[in-house]
Structure formats: structure tokens, C-alpha cells
Scaffold this motif. Structure first.
Motif, PDB file in Angstrom:
ATOM      1  N   MET A  33       8.150  -3.497  31.332  1.00 32.55           N
ATOM      2  CA  MET A  33       6.756  -2.343  31.003  1.00 32.55           C
ATOM      3  C   MET A  33       5.535  -3.016  30.663  1.00 32.55           C
ATOM      4  O   MET A  33       5.665  -4.301  30.039  1.00 32.55           O
ATOM      5  CB  MET A  33       7.520  -1.495  29.336  1.00 32.55           C
ATOM      6  CG  MET A  33       7.757  -0.110  30.161  1.00 32.55           C
ATOM      7  SD  MET A  33       8.534   0.631  28.196  1.00 32.55           S
ATOM      8  CE  MET A  33       6.734   1.479  28.618  1.00 32.55           C
ATOM      9  N   LEU A  34       4.344  -2.794  30.941  1.00 37.42           N
ATOM     10  CA  LEU A  34       3.088  -3.945  30.597  1.00 37.42           C
ATOM     11  C   LEU A  34       3.232  -3.973  29.066  1.00 37.42           C
ATOM     12  O   LEU A  34       2.251  -4.768  29.003  1.00 37.42           O
ATOM     13  CB  LEU A  34       2.215  -3.214  31.206  1.00 37.42           C
ATOM     14  CG  LEU A  34       2.079  -2.741  32.623  1.00 37.42           C
ATOM     15  CD1 LEU A  34       0.543  -1.736  33.236  1.00 37.42           C
ATOM     16  CD2 LEU A  34       2.169  -4.374  33.347  1.00 37.42           C
ATOM     17  N   ILE A  35       3.443  -3.302  27.745  1.00 39.02           N
ATOM     18  CA  ILE A  35       2.780  -3.016  26.733  1.00 39.02           C
ATOM     19  C   ILE A  35       4.145  -4.060  25.686  1.00 39.02           C
ATOM     20  O   ILE A  35       3.463  -4.621  25.569  1.00 39.02           O
ATOM     21  CB  ILE A  35       3.355  -1.806  26.186  1.00 39.02           C
ATOM     22  CG1 ILE A  35       2.676  -2.000  24.827  1.00 39.02           C
ATOM     23  CG2 ILE A  35       4.127  -1.298  26.403  1.00 39.02           C
ATOM     24  CD1 ILE A  35       1.494  -2.236  24.034  1.00 39.02           C
ATOM     25  N   ASP A  36       5.055  -4.451  27.034  1.00 40.97           N
ATOM     26  CA  ASP A  36       6.219  -5.376  26.421  1.00 40.97           C
ATOM     27  C   ASP A  36       5.959  -6.604  26.463  1.00 40.97           C
ATOM     28  O   ASP A  36       6.463  -7.527  25.904  1.00 40.97           O
ATOM     29  CB  ASP A  36       7.293  -5.335  27.316  1.00 40.97           C
ATOM     30  CG  ASP A  36       8.054  -3.679  26.490  1.00 40.97           C
ATOM     31  OD1 ASP A  36       7.679  -3.177  25.088  1.00 40.97           O
ATOM     32  OD2 ASP A  36       8.881  -3.468  26.828  1.00 40.97           O
ATOM     33  N   ASP A  37       5.146  -6.957  27.933  1.00 37.58           N
ATOM     34  CA  ASP A  37       4.497  -7.600  28.543  1.00 37.58           C
ATOM     35  C   ASP A  37       3.081  -8.412  27.483  1.00 37.58           C
ATOM     36  O   ASP A  37       3.367  -9.375  26.831  1.00 37.58           O
ATOM     37  CB  ASP A  37       3.518  -7.870  29.415  1.00 37.58           C
ATOM     38  CG  ASP A  37       4.892  -7.962  31.007  1.00 37.58           C
ATOM     39  OD1 ASP A  37       6.255  -8.628  30.668  1.00 37.58           O
ATOM     40  OD2 ASP A  37       4.690  -7.511  32.409  1.00 37.58           O
ATOM     41  N   LEU A  38       2.771  -7.236  26.753  1.00 39.87           N
ATOM     42  CA  LEU A  38       1.477  -7.949  25.535  1.00 39.87           C
ATOM     43  C   LEU A  38       1.808  -8.488  24.458  1.00 39.87           C
ATOM     44  O   LEU A  38       1.465  -9.519  23.916  1.00 39.87           O
ATOM     45  CB  LEU A  38       0.736  -6.300  25.479  1.00 39.87           C
ATOM     46  CG  LEU A  38      -0.873  -6.257  26.892  1.00 39.87           C
ATOM     47  CD1 LEU A  38      -1.051  -4.869  26.527  1.00 39.87           C
ATOM     48  CD2 LEU A  38      -1.473  -7.011  27.548  1.00 39.87           C
ATOM     49  N   ARG A  39       2.730  -8.051  23.620  1.00 41.86           N
ATOM     50  CA  ARG A  39       4.227  -8.370  22.640  1.00 41.86           C
ATOM     51  C   ARG A  39       4.525  -9.625  23.055  1.00 41.86           C
ATOM     52  O   ARG A  39       4.161 -10.283  22.472  1.00 41.86           O
ATOM     53  CB  ARG A  39       4.737  -7.048  22.464  1.00 41.86           C
ATOM     54  CG  ARG A  39       3.932  -5.677  22.460  1.00 41.86           C
ATOM     55  CD  ARG A  39       5.310  -4.584  21.588  1.00 41.86           C
ATOM     56  NE  ARG A  39       4.458  -3.413  21.742  1.00 41.86           N
ATOM     57  CZ  ARG A  39       5.382  -1.729  21.945  1.00 41.86           C
ATOM     58  NH1 ARG A  39       6.198  -1.524  22.695  1.00 41.86           N
ATOM     59  NH2 ARG A  39       4.090  -1.169  21.312  1.00 41.86           N
ATOM     60  N   ALA A  40       5.435  -9.123  23.808  1.00 38.17           N
ATOM     61  CA  ALA A  40       5.705 -10.916  24.020  1.00 38.17           C
ATOM     62  C   ALA A  40       4.859 -11.677  24.620  1.00 38.17           C
ATOM     63  O   ALA A  40       4.667 -13.556  23.693  1.00 38.17           O
ATOM     64  CB  ALA A  40       6.458 -11.217  25.501  1.00 38.17           C
ATOM     65  N   GLY A  41       3.708 -11.955  24.756  1.00 35.70           N
ATOM     66  CA  GLY A  41       2.025 -12.669  24.768  1.00 35.70           C
ATOM     67  C   GLY A  41       1.428 -12.936  23.218  1.00 35.70           C
ATOM     68  O   GLY A  41       1.170 -14.088  23.093  1.00 35.70           O
ATOM     69  N   LEU A  42       1.922 -11.888  22.689  1.00 34.22           N
ATOM     70  CA  LEU A  42       1.158 -12.306  21.120  1.00 34.22           C
ATOM     71  C   LEU A  42       2.043 -12.935  20.340  1.00 34.22           C
ATOM     72  O   LEU A  42       1.306 -13.319  20.026  1.00 34.22           O
ATOM     73  CB  LEU A  42       0.633 -10.412  20.703  1.00 34.22           C
ATOM     74  CG  LEU A  42      -0.122 -10.063  21.305  1.00 34.22           C
ATOM     75  CD1 LEU A  42       0.256  -8.615  20.238  1.00 34.22           C
ATOM     76  CD2 LEU A  42      -1.222 -11.163  20.853  1.00 34.22           C
ATOM     77  N   ALA A  43       3.042 -12.239  20.348  1.00 35.39           N
ATOM     78  CA  ALA A  43       5.213 -13.245  19.822  1.00 35.39           C
ATOM     79  C   ALA A  43       4.516 -15.071  20.394  1.00 35.39           C
ATOM     80  O   ALA A  43       4.349 -15.322  19.722  1.00 35.39           O
ATOM     81  CB  ALA A  43       5.804 -12.722  20.439  1.00 35.39           C
ATOM     82  N   ASP A  44       4.019 -14.855  21.557  1.00 36.12           N
ATOM     83  CA  ASP A  44       3.970 -16.565  22.155  1.00 36.12           C
ATOM     84  C   ASP A  44       2.565 -17.243  21.615  1.00 36.12           C
ATOM     85  O   ASP A  44       2.992 -18.292  20.822  1.00 36.12           O
ATOM     86  CB  ASP A  44       3.905 -16.547  23.691  1.00 36.12           C
ATOM     87  CG  ASP A  44       4.530 -17.710  24.487  1.00 36.12           C
ATOM     88  OD1 ASP A  44       4.956 -18.713  23.815  1.00 36.12           O
ATOM     89  OD2 ASP A  44       2.647 -18.484  24.118  1.00 36.12           O
ATOM     90  N   LEU A  45       1.833 -16.661  21.001  1.00 34.74           N
ATOM     91  CA  LEU A  45       0.205 -16.967  20.207  1.00 34.74           C
ATOM     92  C   LEU A  45       0.890 -17.304  19.148  1.00 34.74           C
ATOM     93  O   LEU A  45       0.282 -18.646  18.258  1.00 34.74           O
ATOM     94  CB  LEU A  45      -0.708 -16.203  20.441  1.00 34.74           C
ATOM     95  CG  LEU A  45      -0.936 -15.755  22.342  1.00 34.74           C
ATOM     96  CD1 LEU A  45      -2.271 -14.511  21.376  1.00 34.74           C
ATOM     97  CD2 LEU A  45      -2.089 -17.006  22.609  1.00 34.74           C
TER      98      LEU A  45
END
Length: 384
Positions: A1-13
Motif C-alpha cells: 500500500m502507498l501509506i506503507d511505502d511512506l512509513r518505510a521511507g520514514l523508518a529509513d530516514l
């Protein structure tokens, strides 16, 4: 899901110590800051002359609101342009020694307007690799060929210019580089522009008000004048308020007013701001003692820092960066400083190249020598 991609990106930051967080100031812009109820000695702002909290400037802004209201009501080319803006633009042109000036809402908007107005497909932009993000974005918007030369490498720039077949060429550079504090070799850049029939776009966000006679900026610092020069200065740093302007040849500014989309298609800034900026210009011109004090503070800082593994970059400007390298280590040092009630921002990629995370010390005329000595003593004690 798109929101999961955002959350993964924030976790990577978070993993790479690159997530940015805002801090809410509870006081006006000043070296004496309060955050979450805690007093801090701040070395963060670009308020180089200490004008952001100058009572005369605040009163001029209030007076401007009483005279002109709180908003412009429209874009400048519809009905949002006022007589006081004419007065400001004429004052800015006279101050910078150019034929004409055009006011913008911000420096970012000004840069987004300049490059696409003077270049497009079939043209080539030659940009210093350490230019501000607004100039990078503007070059991409222009759809011209973008050639980025190594920082202040005149030989590489000259080679690229000599081999270019573009119909129009633009050399684009910060005047004072915001994360290194060094000054571009503007005389040599102008000489190359003249030799290769190019425009020279100078972003003087961090030099206007600070450098040159009367604070007239980096171009005046070098005594340069040319119709090829397209000069951008911001008014939210040393000028202590907000906004920006572009100054230059009258035909250049007229073309910019016709073609800069970030000017044509945006609501104009409040006219009250122009009223305040007229006061700011007078304060800058009369600000020799502020600039002298600022230079003395720079000498105090560079003379008292004693760093072994960290690297203080060479800078004659109020921007005094200390390169630490590792992102997390830089954040840790900034946190240790905050424990000592000293606020110095940790700057990390993509703002600076990978592996060059740093503390960016910004000095202002509102600091005292005692403030700077407190900072240097603390840094010397924390440094490995």
C-alpha cells in the motif's frame, strides 16, 4: 500500500539519522532563544545584522500595515502592485548600483523565475555543484542542458563553456555558499561570461547586507558591474524581514517581469512589507558598526577554537561550519551542546554531501564576544 511505502521511507530516514524535526521558538529571532520553556544561546539564524528583532524595523512593519493593510489582494500584474513597491524597487536598484530591480516573495521564487526566463531547450546552464537547492530546481524547470562543475573549479567551467554548442549560456553561482561560508570567485566568473557570451546569475542570499561597502553585497565587494550580471538578493536574512529581489539591466528586469512564472502567477507580497524594507535598507546602509562587530566575532571564534579531529572550514563570512562527517555523531554533538543550553544546528545530507555532516555556526551582530567564547570553550571541551 502507498501509506506503507511512506512509513518505510520514514523508518529509513530514522535509520540513517536523516529525519528532520522542527523546534518551536517561544521568543522572537534573537541569540537568546526559548524552546519548550528552556533558554538557549542560539547560533542558528541567518539574521546576520541582528535586524529581525530591531524595534525600528518592527515599528516600520506595523506602520506599513496601518498605511497599506495586511494583504496585496492579487498578483502584481493584475492589481497587487503598489506605489510603495515601486519605491522599494527603485531604492534597491539605487542601493545595488543597477538600472532596475524587481521584488519577489522569496529568494526561492526569484531563482525559480530567473533561470527558466533566460534559458530553455537548446540552451545550457553551468552551475556550481554546491549551489542552493533553489538554483538546482530552477535549472531543472528551465529544461535546458544542465552542466554542474566541481565547486569553484574555474578550469572545468572554462572547458565546459568552450565546448558548448548551446545557443544561450548561463553561468549560475551562489555568491556566498550557505553551507561552507566561502565566497565564489565572481570576477573570474564574470570574465568567463564575457569571453563566452554568457549570462552570469549570482545568488547573493548570504552576502547582501553583510559584504561590500554599505552592505551592498558580494558584487559590490568585488566592484563588478555588467549588463550580463543578473543579481538576486534576499531580504529575510541580513535585511531582517522577508522577500527577495532581482537587480540588473533595465531590459533584463523587464524581460524577467514578463516571463518569470513565479512572479506573474503568484499573489504579490503584502505592501506593508515593502514599507518595512525601506527602513531595513536604511539600517543596512548605516550598519557599518554592526558589520565591524560581526567581523570581530568571526575573529574571536576562529582564534579560540582548538579542534583536532573536527574541521573548521575556511570562511570570512558569518557562516562558520565545523565538519564532523558522520550523521549520527553530528547529531550527538548537537544534542550535547543543547544539554549545555547552546543551539547549533546539525546539517546532514542531502543539504551537504554524504560524509560531510557538520555543525553550521551562524554568527550575528546581536551576539557578544562572551557568547562566542562560551561556544568555543564548550566545543573545545566536547571535541575528541
Amino acid at each position: 500500500m502507498l501509506i506503507d511505502d511512506l512509513r518505510a521511507g520514514l523508518a529509513d530516514l530514522d535509520i540513517r539519522a536523516l529525519r528532520r524535526r522542527r523546534r518551536s521558538l517561544e521568543t522572537q529571532c534573537s541569540p537568546r532563544a526559548v524552546i519548550d520553556g528552556r533558554p538557549m544561546l542560539a547560533f542558528c539564524s541567518n539574521d546576520y545584522l541582528g535586524l529581525a528583532s530591531e524595534p525600528l524595523l518592527a515599528e516600520a512593519l506595523a506602520e506599513g500595515a496601518r498605511l497599506w493593510g495586511s494583504g496585496s489582494g492579487a498578483s502584481a500584474l493584475v492589481s497587487g502592485h503598489y506605489a510603495v513597491v515601486d519605491e522599494l524597487e527603485q531604492a534597491l536598484a539605487g542601493f545595488c548600483g543597477t538600472e532596475r530591480a524587481l521584488a519577489f516573495g522569496t529568494g526561492y521564487l526569484a531563482n525559480l523565475g530567473i533561470l527558466p526566463a533566460f534559458s530553455g531547450r537548446g540552451d545550457e546552464i553551468f552551475a556550481d555543484r554546491l549551489n542552493h537547492a533553489s538554483l538546482v530546481d530552477a535549472a531543472l524547470l528551465a529544461r535546458a542542458t544542465l552542466t554542474r562543475y566541481p565547486h569553484c573549479d574555474l578550469d572545468r567551467l572554462e572547458h565546459a563553456l568552450a565546448h558548448s554548442t548551446a545557443r544561450r549560456k548561463l553561468i549560475v553561482s551562489d555568491a556566498v555558499f550557505s553551507m561552507d561560508g566561502d565566497i565564489a570567485p565572481l570576477p573570474a566568473l564574470l570574465e568567463l561570461a564575457e569571453r563566452h557570451d554568457a549570462w552570469l546569475v549570482v545568488d547573493d542570499a548570504h552576502g547582501f547586507g553583510v559584504l561590500g561597502p554599505g552592505g551592498r553585497g558580494s558584487v559590490a565587494h568585488f566592484g563588478l558591474s555588467s549588463w550580463r550580471l543578473i543579481y538576486m538578493g534576499t531580504l529575510g536574512k541580513a535585511a531582517g524581514a522577508a522577500g527577495a529581489f532581482v537587480a540588473g539591466n533595465a531590459d533584463v528586469i523587464e524581460w524577467l517581469m514578463q516571463k518569470a512564472r513565479s512572479y506573474v502567477f503568484t499573489t504579490a507580497p503584502p505592501p506593508a512589507l515593502s514599507h518595512a524594507l525601506l527602513c531595513s535598507l536604511r539600517l543596512i546602509e548605516d550598519g557599518t558598526s554592526r558589520r565591524n562587530h560581526l567581523q570581530a566575532l568571526i575573529a574571536t571564534l576562529t582564534g579560540h577554537l582548538d579542534l583536532q579531529r573536527w574541521h573548521l572550514l575556511s570562511s570570512r563570512t558569518p557562516i562558520q561550519p565545523i565538519v564532523i562527517g558522520d550523521n549520527q555523531r553530528t547529531l550527538d554533538v548537537a544534542a550535547r551542546l543543547q544539554q549545555e543550553s547552546i543551539w547549533v544546528p546539525a546539517i546532514r545530507p542531502p543539504t551537504v554531501p554524504v560524509g560531510s555532516a557538520r555543525l553550521r555556526i551562524s554568527l550575528t551582530a546581536a551576539h557578544t564576544h562572551e557568547d562566542v567564547l562560551r561556544l568555543t570553550d564548550t566545543l573545545n571541551r566536547l571535541a575528541p
